[in-house]
Write a protein that holds these residues in place. Sequence first.
Motif, PDB file in Angstrom:
ATOM      1  N   THR A   1       4.462   1.442  -9.493  1.00 44.11           N
ATOM      2  CA  THR A   1       3.911   2.633 -10.148  1.00 44.11           C
ATOM      3  C   THR A   1       3.833   2.451 -11.658  1.00 44.11           C
ATOM      4  O   THR A   1       4.575   1.668 -12.254  1.00 44.11           O
ATOM      5  CB  THR A   1       4.738   3.903  -9.840  1.00 44.11           C
ATOM      6  OG1 THR A   1       6.066   3.763 -10.340  1.00 44.11           O
ATOM      7  CG2 THR A   1       4.775   4.198  -8.353  1.00 44.11           C
TER       8      THR A   1
ATOM      9  N   ARG B   1      -3.238  -1.304  -6.282  1.00 43.39           N
ATOM     10  CA  ARG B   1      -1.881  -1.184  -5.739  1.00 43.39           C
ATOM     11  C   ARG B   1      -0.796  -1.006  -6.805  1.00 43.39           C
ATOM     12  O   ARG B   1       0.389  -1.231  -6.545  1.00 43.39           O
ATOM     13  CB  ARG B   1      -1.540  -2.368  -4.811  1.00 43.39           C
ATOM     14  CG  ARG B   1      -2.280  -2.299  -3.478  1.00 43.39           C
ATOM     15  CD  ARG B   1      -1.960  -3.488  -2.606  1.00 43.39           C
ATOM     16  NE  ARG B   1      -2.448  -4.725  -3.223  1.00 43.39           N
ATOM     17  CZ  ARG B   1      -1.956  -5.927  -2.981  1.00 43.39           C
ATOM     18  NH1 ARG B   1      -0.951  -6.085  -2.127  1.00 43.39           N
ATOM     19  NH2 ARG B   1      -2.459  -6.991  -3.582  1.00 43.39           N
TER      20      ARG B   1
ATOM     21  N   TYR C   1       0.233   2.308  -8.586  1.00 49.23           N
ATOM     22  CA  TYR C   1      -0.110   3.710  -8.388  1.00 49.23           C
ATOM     23  C   TYR C   1       0.437   4.595  -9.508  1.00 49.23           C
ATOM     24  O   TYR C   1       1.383   4.233 -10.210  1.00 49.23           O
ATOM     25  CB  TYR C   1       0.440   4.196  -7.035  1.00 49.23           C
ATOM     26  CG  TYR C   1      -0.139   3.450  -5.870  1.00 49.23           C
ATOM     27  CD1 TYR C   1      -1.366   3.827  -5.307  1.00 49.23           C
ATOM     28  CD2 TYR C   1       0.526   2.350  -5.315  1.00 49.23           C
ATOM     29  CE1 TYR C   1      -1.905   3.128  -4.229  1.00 49.23           C
ATOM     30  CE2 TYR C   1      -0.015   1.651  -4.230  1.00 49.23           C
ATOM     31  CZ  TYR C   1      -1.225   2.051  -3.708  1.00 49.23           C
ATOM     32  OH  TYR C   1      -1.773   1.359  -2.646  1.00 49.23           O
ATOM     33  N   ASN C   2      -0.166   5.770  -9.636  1.00 50.66           N
ATOM     34  CA  ASN C   2       0.353   6.808 -10.519  1.00 50.66           C
ATOM     35  C   ASN C   2       0.378   8.113  -9.740  1.00 50.66           C
ATOM     36  O   ASN C   2      -0.662   8.739  -9.516  1.00 50.66           O
ATOM     37  CB  ASN C   2      -0.512   6.943 -11.771  1.00 50.66           C
ATOM     38  CG  ASN C   2       0.081   7.926 -12.773  1.00 50.66           C
ATOM     39  OD1 ASN C   2       0.912   8.755 -12.434  1.00 50.66           O
ATOM     40  ND2 ASN C   2      -0.359   7.839 -14.018  1.00 50.66           N
ATOM     41  N   PHE C   3       1.571   8.520  -9.314  1.00 47.93           N
ATOM     42  CA  PHE C   3       1.737   9.760  -8.558  1.00 47.93           C
ATOM     43  C   PHE C   3       2.082  10.926  -9.474  1.00 47.93           C
ATOM     44  O   PHE C   3       2.188  12.057  -9.027  1.00 47.93           O
ATOM     45  CB  PHE C   3       2.830   9.591  -7.504  1.00 47.93           C
ATOM     46  CG  PHE C   3       2.619   8.419  -6.586  1.00 47.93           C
ATOM     47  CD1 PHE C   3       1.456   8.304  -5.834  1.00 47.93           C
ATOM     48  CD2 PHE C   3       3.574   7.418  -6.488  1.00 47.93           C
ATOM     49  CE1 PHE C   3       1.253   7.225  -4.988  1.00 47.93           C
ATOM     50  CE2 PHE C   3       3.382   6.330  -5.639  1.00 47.93           C
ATOM     51  CZ  PHE C   3       2.219   6.231  -4.890  1.00 47.93           C
TER      52      PHE C   3
ATOM     53  N   ASP D   1       0.854  -1.177   0.000  1.00 49.22           N
ATOM     54  CA  ASP D   1       0.000   0.000   0.000  1.00 49.22           C
ATOM     55  C   ASP D   1       0.897   1.237   0.000  1.00 49.22           C
ATOM     56  O   ASP D   1       1.942   1.269   0.646  1.00 49.22           O
ATOM     57  CB  ASP D   1      -0.882  -0.005   1.258  1.00 49.22           C
ATOM     58  CG  ASP D   1      -1.944   1.063   1.204  1.00 49.22           C
ATOM     59  OD1 ASP D   1      -1.591   2.248   1.408  1.00 49.22           O
ATOM     60  OD2 ASP D   1      -3.119   0.749   0.965  1.00 49.22           O
ATOM     61  N   ALA D   2       0.467   2.271  -0.721  1.00 50.61           N
ATOM     62  CA  ALA D   2       1.269   3.486  -0.844  1.00 50.61           C
ATOM     63  C   ALA D   2       1.493   4.179   0.493  1.00 50.61           C
ATOM     64  O   ALA D   2       2.429   4.987   0.628  1.00 50.61           O
ATOM     65  CB  ALA D   2       0.610   4.455  -1.818  1.00 50.61           C
TER      66      ALA D   2
ATOM     67  N   PRO E   1      -3.854   4.047 -12.922  1.00 53.76           N
ATOM     68  CA  PRO E   1      -3.539   3.233 -11.744  1.00 53.76           C
ATOM     69  C   PRO E   1      -4.648   2.219 -11.458  1.00 53.76           C
ATOM     70  O   PRO E   1      -5.808   2.430 -11.826  1.00 53.76           O
ATOM     71  CB  PRO E   1      -3.439   4.269 -10.623  1.00 53.76           C
ATOM     72  CG  PRO E   1      -4.309   5.399 -11.070  1.00 53.76           C
ATOM     73  CD  PRO E   1      -4.198   5.438 -12.573  1.00 53.76           C
TER      74      PRO E   1
END
Length: 200
Positions: free
Chosen positions: A137, A145, A147-149, A41-42, A142
């Motif tokens: 990522t 789990r 993700y795209n930040f 998890d982020a 996304p």
Amino acid sequence: MRLEEWFELYRQILSDFNFSAEDDVKSARLMHGLGKDKLLDAEALREKIEGRDVVVVGGAVNSEADGEVIITAGKAIVKWMKLSDRTPDVHVTDMEESADLLVSLEENGTLLVLHAHGDNMDRVREVVPRVKSFVGTTQNTPFDRIYNFGGFTDGDRAAIIAKRFGAKKITLHGFDFRAGGIKGKKLSWARKILEKEGLI
């Protein structure tokens, strides 16, 4: 960076480099399939970063730096390890470094943030089975789990992560945007993204 803002830039980047959005999706799905229970998890990033002074180390690093949290970006880790005895707290990378190095970092307490894109599926296949856990990522949509930040290069992505997860202060160390050819073009985008985020 809001996802909508990132996708505006992403579409421009795809066009500028003639990259394939479909391949980005394939790589992310490959990472997800291989990663399974290894995907963190982020919030694991927040535990490392929130409320702390963060130094983000880029590829032009030529000296040590002090900070409560050290985040290394991509191949900067190779130079950093020659300059410092300190293992980074977080390492953000599209896995151009050796799998052995990434495994060693994890064994010594570094939180790995591994990035899947269309041109590194071979690295996903080699690295993901060898590490125990990581934050995954993508630069596309996304999911579950992955993700795209936001962020294009390892360096600007690392800085955006520091901002996203509540760093009290962010210092960029070893960032140099001067280069020719494709590298220079990528660094130009990195600079544009960092400026948009108010990080330089």
